[in-house]
Design a protein around this motif. Structure first.
Motif: not given
Length: 102
Positions: A37, A39, A57-60, A87, A90
């Motif tokens: 994976s 990003v 975009e917001i993700w952990m 964190q 973003v």
């Protein structure tokens, strides 16, 4: 006493750093899950010991990942193992697990 909750910096480190940060707008990629994976990110600041990343975009972000620094053409120039230090939305602070070679 005022309550300013518009900017959450509780997890961000202070600006007193051991190494100087260079502001940049480089393309990067967070690689995780045994390289299955990835990003895309923008590298906002870069130093010898870490980087500040901006997500689309917001993700952990996982605790441990690889950061790929990309050339303008999209080729991988450097791969650095990292740990997420903080964190906020973003923005992500990444610490390089081992120093990069010059």
């Amino acid at each position: 006493m005022t309550d300013d909750t518009s900017k959450d910096t509780a997890e961000q480190p202070s600006q007193d750093r051991a190494t100087q940060r260079l502001r940049t707008l480089r393309r990067g990629r967070i690689v995780m899950n045994r390289r299955h994976s990835s990003v895309d990110v923008v590298v906002r600041d870069l130093s010898a010991t870490g980087a500040k990343l901006k997500l689309q975009e917001i993700w952990m972000v996982p605790t441990e990942f690889e950061l790929q620094l990309l050339s303008p053409s999209g080729a991988v120039e450097l791969v650095v193992p990292c740990q997420r230090r903080w964190q906020t939305g973003v923005l992500v602070g990444a610490q390089f697990v081992r120093p990069t070679e010059s």
